[in-house]
Scaffold this motif. Sequence first.
Motif, mmCIF file in Angstrom:
data_model
loop_
_atom_site.group_PDB
_atom_site.id
_atom_site.type_symbol
_atom_site.label_atom_id
_atom_site.label_comp_id
_atom_site.label_asym_id
_atom_site.label_seq_id
_atom_site.Cartn_x
_atom_site.Cartn_y
_atom_site.Cartn_z
ATOM 1 N N CYS A 44 11.565 5.605 -2.577
ATOM 2 C CA CYS A 44 12.435 6.021 -1.431
ATOM 3 C C CYS A 44 13.136 4.567 -1.204
ATOM 4 O O CYS A 44 14.300 4.196 -0.864
ATOM 5 C CB CYS A 44 12.067 6.749 -0.451
ATOM 6 N N LEU A 45 12.215 3.500 -0.925
ATOM 7 C CA LEU A 45 12.619 2.130 -0.258
ATOM 8 C C LEU A 45 13.246 1.479 -1.490
ATOM 9 O O LEU A 45 14.363 0.724 -1.380
ATOM 10 C CB LEU A 45 11.392 1.466 -0.137
ATOM 11 N N ALA B 59 0.679 -1.308 -0.046
ATOM 12 C CA ALA B 59 0.092 0.015 -0.078
ATOM 13 C C ALA B 59 0.995 1.283 -0.263
ATOM 14 O O ALA B 59 0.202 2.296 -0.006
ATOM 15 C CB ALA B 59 -1.005 0.098 1.200
ATOM 16 N N LEU B 60 2.097 1.237 -0.103
ATOM 17 C CA LEU B 60 3.064 2.266 0.046
ATOM 18 C C LEU B 60 2.725 3.220 -1.176
ATOM 19 O O LEU B 60 2.491 2.713 -2.292
ATOM 20 C CB LEU B 60 4.538 1.864 -0.322
ATOM 21 N N PRO B 61 2.605 4.596 -0.735
ATOM 22 C CA PRO B 61 2.490 5.362 -2.093
ATOM 23 C C PRO B 61 3.807 5.654 -2.813
ATOM 24 O O PRO B 61 4.798 5.076 -2.573
ATOM 25 C CB PRO B 61 2.469 6.803 -1.343
ATOM 26 N N GLU B 62 3.522 5.819 -4.029
ATOM 27 C CA GLU B 62 4.546 5.847 -5.076
ATOM 28 C C GLU B 62 6.044 6.667 -4.765
ATOM 29 O O GLU B 62 7.237 5.967 -4.776
ATOM 30 C CB GLU B 62 4.339 6.363 -6.246
ATOM 31 N N ASP B 63 5.791 7.562 -3.922
ATOM 32 C CA ASP B 63 7.209 8.311 -3.593
ATOM 33 C C ASP B 63 7.792 7.768 -2.812
ATOM 34 O O ASP B 63 8.983 7.374 -2.627
ATOM 35 C CB ASP B 63 6.685 9.766 -3.022
ATOM 36 N N GLU B 64 6.922 6.928 -1.749
ATOM 37 C CA GLU B 64 7.668 6.040 -0.637
ATOM 38 C C GLU B 64 8.245 4.808 -1.187
ATOM 39 O O GLU B 64 9.152 4.465 -0.580
ATOM 40 C CB GLU B 64 6.608 5.809 0.594
ATOM 41 N N ALA B 65 7.839 4.297 -2.129
ATOM 42 C CA ALA B 65 8.056 3.060 -2.731
ATOM 43 C C ALA B 65 9.407 3.324 -3.410
ATOM 44 O O ALA B 65 10.345 2.527 -3.385
ATOM 45 C CB ALA B 65 6.999 2.642 -3.545
ATOM 46 N N THR C 200 19.399 -2.448 4.523
ATOM 47 C CA THR C 200 18.196 -2.667 4.880
ATOM 48 C C THR C 200 17.391 -1.333 5.086
ATOM 49 O O THR C 200 17.931 -0.226 5.260
ATOM 50 C CB THR C 200 17.846 -3.489 6.503
ATOM 51 N N SER C 201 15.809 -1.367 5.158
ATOM 52 C CA SER C 201 15.361 -0.178 5.271
ATOM 53 C C SER C 201 14.042 -0.481 6.324
ATOM 54 O O SER C 201 13.603 -1.851 6.213
ATOM 55 C CB SER C 201 14.845 0.159 3.963
ATOM 56 N N GLU D 207 10.020 -7.145 -4.072
ATOM 57 C CA GLU D 207 10.485 -6.528 -5.218
ATOM 58 C C GLU D 207 9.782 -5.222 -5.847
ATOM 59 O O GLU D 207 8.511 -5.376 -5.709
ATOM 60 C CB GLU D 207 10.188 -7.725 -6.186
ATOM 61 N N ILE D 208 10.418 -4.427 -6.210
ATOM 62 C CA ILE D 208 9.808 -2.969 -6.398
ATOM 63 C C ILE D 208 10.011 -2.879 -8.090
ATOM 64 O O ILE D 208 11.275 -2.784 -8.556
ATOM 65 C CB ILE D 208 10.104 -2.040 -5.994
ATOM 66 N N LYS D 209 8.998 -2.757 -8.875
ATOM 67 C CA LYS D 209 9.356 -2.581 -10.399
ATOM 68 C C LYS D 209 8.322 -1.837 -11.057
ATOM 69 O O LYS D 209 7.124 -1.516 -10.550
ATOM 70 C CB LYS D 209 9.578 -4.166 -11.057
ATOM 71 N N ARG D 210 8.634 -1.308 -12.176
ATOM 72 C CA ARG D 210 7.646 -0.394 -13.052
ATOM 73 C C ARG D 210 7.264 -1.427 -13.964
ATOM 74 O O ARG D 210 7.652 -2.260 -14.733
ATOM 75 C CB ARG D 210 8.469 0.758 -13.719
ATOM 76 N N GLU D 211 5.600 -1.071 -13.948
ATOM 77 C CA GLU D 211 4.995 -2.066 -14.924
ATOM 78 C C GLU D 211 4.080 -0.903 -15.879
ATOM 79 O O GLU D 211 3.511 -0.128 -15.395
ATOM 80 C CB GLU D 211 4.134 -3.021 -14.356
ATOM 81 N N LYS D 212 3.669 -1.290 -17.212
ATOM 82 C CA LYS D 212 2.971 -0.496 -17.898
ATOM 83 C C LYS D 212 1.399 -1.183 -17.907
ATOM 84 O O LYS D 212 1.426 -2.547 -17.831
ATOM 85 C CB LYS D 212 3.404 -0.675 -19.309
#
Length: 424
Positions: A219-220, A211-217, A229-230, A247-252
């Motif tokens: 930063c993570l 549920a992290l907002p994009e700006d916080e994601a 670690t964070s 895993e944090i990635k950009r998707e279309k």
Amino acid sequence: LYYNGGKLPFAAAQIGNSYRNEISPRAGLLRVREFTQAEIEHFVNPDDKRHSKFANVADLQPLLYSRAMQMSDDKRAQPLSLGEAVQQRIIANETLAYFIGRTWLFFLRAGVDPKRMRFRQHLQHEMAHYAEDCWDAEVETSYGWVECAGLADRSAYDLRAHTTASKTELTAYEKFPEPREVEQLRVIANKKELGLAFKKDAKAVAEVLEALPEDEAECLQKSLATGQTSSISAGSHSFSITPAMVEIKREKKKLAGRNFIPSVIEPSFGIGRIIYCVFEHSYYTREGDETRSVFKFSPLVAPVKATVFPLVQKEVLNAPAASISAALTAAGLSNIIDTTGNTIGKRYARTDEIGVPFAITVDFETVENNSVTLRERDSTSQVRVPVPEVASVVRQLVDSQLTWDEVASKYPAQKPAAEDGKEN
């Protein structure tokens, strides 16, 4: 939002008591421990803060005291149309400017002198960190300039804070005219790793991560990319997240619409201060006679709209006076019958002191031709009005459907009783 069909903008208004932790209240009635406050919470799309009724106020020219004016050598508020103020980006958006315009009209109708009222923009160091723009409605009094209302674009801070505290989604949905292909940052929790590390807390941590907002994601993602670690908070505990856990990635994706947290525009009014300013701006004394004080309350806000005076104490005059009073009451107009033995001039002066805008006098002409004298408080001018019409005329004057000049041009003038024009 539900009762507005899920559409923005929508608003809620409330009025009630507020409290200030004040050890030693000062400034008389202006700063007290308990006071009445009214406010509007107007929710809007943060990407579209236009207002459908802005054209109704765009040409208004209240006194604006912008940041630039406050920092200039002149340090003086200047009249400026709200349309120009928005166009020049002095006021952040149409919705905020719309409420500034409506607030100005409200204060004027209540009886505040427009030459002694201004809207002062908060300086940067006065602004809350989350605010887009803030203005105070200030009125000049014997105490100096007094803040009576605040109008702020508080961005989406309030609903974000409520969402965080309540764990409840407070979002609105916007449907796009056509589907859009967008690039989104997606957070995928590795539930196996989280389960091994956090046991019973794994589910809560996964929900927070996803549920992290994009700006916080972002930063993570940057923090984990370095192999460090964070920490994140879930409930009342803090948890250390390693790169293997998420895993944090950009998707279309093609989207038909989007969920977003609305911004809020908040006008807030101190009712007691407004009433105090109306009292101070309405008080004056008759020219040439400082003993004759007057409250020039506008007919709209005057507690008593009219008084009814039988010229002398005779039943032949008292009966029509009672009938006229009943007609005024039936028209929703508060009124007083004054049957004391004082002269008519003294009775006029007495009602001027409490701000009654209109006085109706029943005299012997009333018996002859069924007409009465209608007097306007501030000009002291008088006209003769047929009895069947007087309640309707006063109602229209109170509702601003008629002006006194229009009444004076329609009905015959009546000279004051005293020959020299003074009301004794």
